[in-house]
Write a protein that holds these residues in place. Sequence first.
Motif, PDB file in Angstrom:
ATOM      1  N   ARG A  88      11.922   7.393 -11.510  1.00 15.87           N
ATOM      2  CA  ARG A  88      12.216   8.331 -10.432  1.00 15.87           C
ATOM      3  C   ARG A  88      11.191   8.116  -9.324  1.00 15.87           C
ATOM      4  NH1 ARG A  88      13.300  14.557 -11.796  1.00 15.87           N
ATOM      5  NH2 ARG A  88      11.047  14.594 -12.224  1.00 15.87           N
ATOM      6  N   ILE A  89      11.705   7.889  -8.111  1.00 14.38           N
ATOM      7  CA  ILE A  89      10.854   7.600  -6.960  1.00 14.38           C
ATOM      8  C   ILE A  89      10.998   8.727  -5.955  1.00 14.38           C
ATOM      9  CG2 ILE A  89      10.274   5.908  -5.172  1.00 14.38           C
ATOM     10  CD1 ILE A  89      12.609   4.699  -7.777  1.00 14.38           C
ATOM     11  N   SER A  90       9.883   9.194  -5.431  1.00 12.90           N
ATOM     12  CA  SER A  90       9.918  10.260  -4.438  1.00 12.90           C
ATOM     13  C   SER A  90       8.811  10.041  -3.419  1.00 12.90           C
ATOM     14  CB  SER A  90       9.761  11.634  -5.110  1.00 12.90           C
ATOM     15  OG  SER A  90       8.575  11.688  -5.881  1.00 12.90           O
ATOM     16  N   GLY A  91       8.952  10.761  -2.293  1.00 13.94           N
ATOM     17  CA  GLY A  91       7.949  10.665  -1.240  1.00 13.94           C
ATOM     18  C   GLY A  91       8.332   9.645  -0.182  1.00 13.94           C
ATOM     19  N   GLY A  92       7.459   9.502   0.814  1.00 17.76           N
ATOM     20  CA  GLY A  92       7.708   8.538   1.877  1.00 17.76           C
ATOM     21  C   GLY A  92       8.773   9.016   2.844  1.00 17.76           C
ATOM     22  N   ARG A  93       9.672   8.119   3.201  1.00 10.35           N
ATOM     23  CA  ARG A  93      10.633   8.383   4.272  1.00 10.35           C
ATOM     24  C   ARG A  93      11.863   9.149   3.830  1.00 10.35           C
ATOM     25  NH1 ARG A  93      10.725   2.622   7.611  1.00 10.35           N
ATOM     26  NH2 ARG A  93       8.520   2.595   8.149  1.00 10.35           N
ATOM     27  N   SER A  94      11.881   9.671   2.637  1.00 10.13           N
ATOM     28  CA  SER A  94      13.045  10.428   2.167  1.00 10.13           C
ATOM     29  C   SER A  94      12.588  11.680   1.449  1.00 10.13           C
ATOM     30  CB  SER A  94      13.896   9.568   1.233  1.00 10.13           C
ATOM     31  OG  SER A  94      14.987  10.305   0.732  1.00 10.13           O
ATOM     32  N   ASP A  95      13.299  12.765   1.672  1.00  8.51           N
ATOM     33  CA  ASP A  95      12.984  14.022   1.006  1.00  8.51           C
ATOM     34  C   ASP A  95      13.622  14.108  -0.379  1.00  8.51           C
ATOM     35  OD1 ASP A  95      11.541  14.914   3.193  1.00  8.51           O
ATOM     36  OD2 ASP A  95      13.307  15.817   4.138  1.00  8.51           O
ATOM     37  N   ARG A  96      14.607  13.256  -0.644  1.00  8.96           N
ATOM     38  CA  ARG A  96      15.317  13.294  -1.922  1.00  8.96           C
ATOM     39  C   ARG A  96      14.771  12.241  -2.868  1.00  8.96           C
ATOM     40  NH1 ARG A  96      21.672  13.231  -1.494  1.00  8.96           N
ATOM     41  NH2 ARG A  96      21.327  13.651  -3.700  1.00  8.96           N
ATOM     42  N   ALA A  97      14.606  12.637  -4.121  1.00  6.77           N
ATOM     43  CA  ALA A  97      14.156  11.677  -5.133  1.00  6.77           C
ATOM     44  C   ALA A  97      15.303  10.733  -5.490  1.00  6.77           C
ATOM     45  CB  ALA A  97      13.674  12.415  -6.374  1.00  6.77           C
ATOM     46  N   TYR A  98      14.949   9.512  -5.819  1.00 13.28           N
ATOM     47  CA  TYR A  98      15.935   8.532  -6.290  1.00 13.28           C
ATOM     48  C   TYR A  98      15.598   8.194  -7.735  1.00 13.28           C
ATOM     49  CZ  TYR A  98      18.312   4.145  -7.189  1.00 13.28           C
ATOM     50  OH  TYR A  98      19.090   3.168  -7.765  1.00 13.28           O
ATOM     51  N   ALA A  99      16.604   8.254  -8.609  1.00 10.06           N
ATOM     52  CA  ALA A  99      16.377   7.968 -10.028  1.00 10.06           C
ATOM     53  C   ALA A  99      17.320   6.878 -10.486  1.00 10.06           C
ATOM     54  CB  ALA A  99      16.591   9.233 -10.869  1.00 10.06           C
ATOM     55  N   CYS A 100      16.845   6.040 -11.388  1.00  5.75           N
ATOM     56  CA  CYS A 100      17.697   5.013 -11.976  1.00  5.75           C
ATOM     57  C   CYS A 100      17.205   4.693 -13.377  1.00  5.75           C
ATOM     58  CB  CYS A 100      17.767   3.764 -11.113  1.00  5.75           C
ATOM     59  SG  CYS A 100      16.190   2.906 -10.886  1.00  5.75           S
ATOM     60  N   TRP A 101      18.035   3.961 -14.088  1.00  2.00           N
ATOM     61  CA  TRP A 101      17.803   3.741 -15.511  1.00  2.00           C
ATOM     62  C   TRP A 101      17.897   2.248 -15.823  1.00  2.00           C
ATOM     63  CZ3 TRP A 101      22.170   5.100 -19.505  1.00  2.00           C
ATOM     64  CH2 TRP A 101      21.772   4.700 -20.791  1.00  2.00           C
ATOM     65  N   GLY A 102      16.968   1.766 -16.628  1.00  2.00           N
ATOM     66  CA  GLY A 102      17.111   0.452 -17.229  1.00  2.00           C
ATOM     67  C   GLY A 102      16.234  -0.635 -16.644  1.00  2.00           C
TER      68      GLY A 102
ATOM     69  N   ASN B 192       0.831  -1.213   0.000  1.00  2.00           N
ATOM     70  CA  ASN B 192       0.000   0.000   0.000  1.00  2.00           C
ATOM     71  C   ASN B 192       0.863   1.259   0.000  1.00  2.00           C
ATOM     72  OD1 ASN B 192      -2.295   1.559  -0.074  1.00  2.00           O
ATOM     73  ND2 ASN B 192      -2.618   1.505   2.139  1.00  2.00           N
ATOM     74  N   ALA B 193       1.696   1.361  -1.057  1.00  2.00           N
ATOM     75  CA  ALA B 193       2.635   2.485  -1.166  1.00  2.00           C
ATOM     76  C   ALA B 193       2.034   3.636  -1.957  1.00  2.00           C
ATOM     77  CB  ALA B 193       3.931   1.998  -1.818  1.00  2.00           C
ATOM     78  N   GLY B 194       0.762   3.905  -1.760  1.00  2.00           N
ATOM     79  CA  GLY B 194       0.097   4.955  -2.511  1.00  2.00           C
ATOM     80  C   GLY B 194       0.652   6.340  -2.254  1.00  2.00           C
TER      81      GLY B 194
ATOM     82  N   VAL C  77       1.911   1.452  -5.606  1.00  2.00           N
ATOM     83  CA  VAL C  77       2.585   2.742  -5.674  1.00  2.00           C
ATOM     84  C   VAL C  77       1.817   3.672  -6.612  1.00  2.00           C
ATOM     85  CG1 VAL C  77       4.071   2.089  -7.630  1.00  2.00           C
ATOM     86  CG2 VAL C  77       4.868   3.809  -5.992  1.00  2.00           C
ATOM     87  N   SER C  78       1.883   4.963  -6.343  1.00  2.00           N
ATOM     88  CA  SER C  78       1.236   5.954  -7.199  1.00  2.00           C
ATOM     89  C   SER C  78       2.122   6.193  -8.414  1.00  2.00           C
ATOM     90  CB  SER C  78       1.024   7.256  -6.430  1.00  2.00           C
ATOM     91  OG  SER C  78       0.459   8.244  -7.260  1.00  2.00           O
ATOM     92  N   VAL C  79       1.625   5.923  -9.621  1.00  2.00           N
ATOM     93  CA  VAL C  79       2.473   5.960 -10.812  1.00  2.00           C
ATOM     94  C   VAL C  79       2.058   7.082 -11.763  1.00  2.00           C
ATOM     95  CG1 VAL C  79       1.044   4.302 -12.092  1.00  2.00           C
ATOM     96  CG2 VAL C  79       3.470   4.556 -12.673  1.00  2.00           C
ATOM     97  N   GLU C  80       3.070   7.701 -12.373  1.00  2.00           N
ATOM     98  CA  GLU C  80       2.859   8.668 -13.453  1.00  2.00           C
ATOM     99  C   GLU C  80       3.668   8.197 -14.658  1.00  2.00           C
ATOM    100  OE1 GLU C  80       3.356  13.437 -14.510  1.00  2.00           O
ATOM    101  OE2 GLU C  80       4.117  12.653 -12.614  1.00  2.00           O
TER     102      GLU C  80
END
Length: 429
Positions: A400-414, A230-232, A263-266
């Motif tokens: 790119r993931i953001s929200g939850g327990r971190s203020d910084r977005a995490y991005a990765c590729w592939g 339930n990572a909405g 998870v909430s996806v865009e």
Amino acid sequence: MNLKTRVRSAGARYLSSPGFQDKQQSKARKRREKRGQPALVHYFHQVSDPYSHLTVQKLDQLINRYSLPFQPHLVSKPDAAYQGSAAHFDQWALSDAKSIAQDYDTTFAPSIEVPNPDNVAQANQVLARHLNQDNFASAAIETGEALWSHQPIAATTSLLAGTQAVDEGNALRKALGHYQGAMFYFDGEWYWGIDRIRRLEERLHLEGYANGDTMLCVPEPIPADTPGLNAGHISLEYFPSLRSPYTAVGHQRVVDLIARSAVSVEVRPVMPMLMRGIPAPREKQRYIITDAAREGRACGAPLGRIVDPFGEPVKRAFSLFPGADKLGKGMDFVTAYLSAAWQEGIDITSTNGLRQVASNAGIDWKTLNQAAQDTDWETILADNLHAMLESNLWGVPSFRISGGRSDRAYACWGQDRIWRVENEISRRA
């Protein structure tokens, strides 16, 4: 479908087929046997490459597990044309390698971002004399740790020895048909970095080179459990491209991850790299399609009857996406299009083909066109690309993931990082 699309699609189908893979393996094996050469795995090490530093940490483990030689070579950084985005390449490799090192049971904690060229030359100078010794891996690890922490490297041979070793490694790599560091080559096939060691191992097991143990030395990391999470409140931005084989083979795993984690996806599609001026020499294009096809077969999403559009047909499909998204069917449209183009052989260059895509996505064709009429799809795609580039990414699929327990977005590729995306969602939730 015009003639160019037919020819391009036929070529992609051939290169992505299991028959082509078998043929390449067989040709290389026969050529080697005709020359009286033993079976061996070539490993191409680039001292200034973070992925090489991770990969070489597994080399001794592989040598001890499999009953054939592993021959290391030194190589230089690929030319800018092979890097995708030379402006982002080094920073991305550094960030990605740091992000995955622990999950692969390796270490990488650099104190600098780019090694000094003089130190790179000295590192090659040191390793040149270890190329035919049993301690190459340990020497490469020790030298790499010094290089990435900007420590002095004590070279005991001439710089010429290192330069000559790199020139020879580059020449062999080019003759065998590649351009990248951290590469393994075995009888007609290439395996890139720590993410592809498992495919090399699977082949070595299949061909009888494993010393008893059936376990892989370097499996893909196992992601954290996310069913029912339930990572909405966590946001996942998904950057796919409709003309990307890696997007195609990883897409269903992304869909499944979203369903598991809630998870909430865009969905933020971007223009294909070649259509935005990013070069891809022939060797790179060939490796991408063959590697993606091998990954697809291994992951249960094989490429099939490919229809590879380029230019206006792709733009027309992108012009429909905002309409689908407005109707709450953006992901369904991407899913249906990727399946049509990369597996089902539907002519997505035609109106009838796009009608079929809409139908498969559960969208009425007339309703889709009406919803897409007043949308500025080019601005939407440009905004998506800008957001992706902001995270020092340029290829697809990206996340790119953001929200939850971190203020910084995490991005990765592939598609190789879908497990990492799942871990990040779980950690934040």
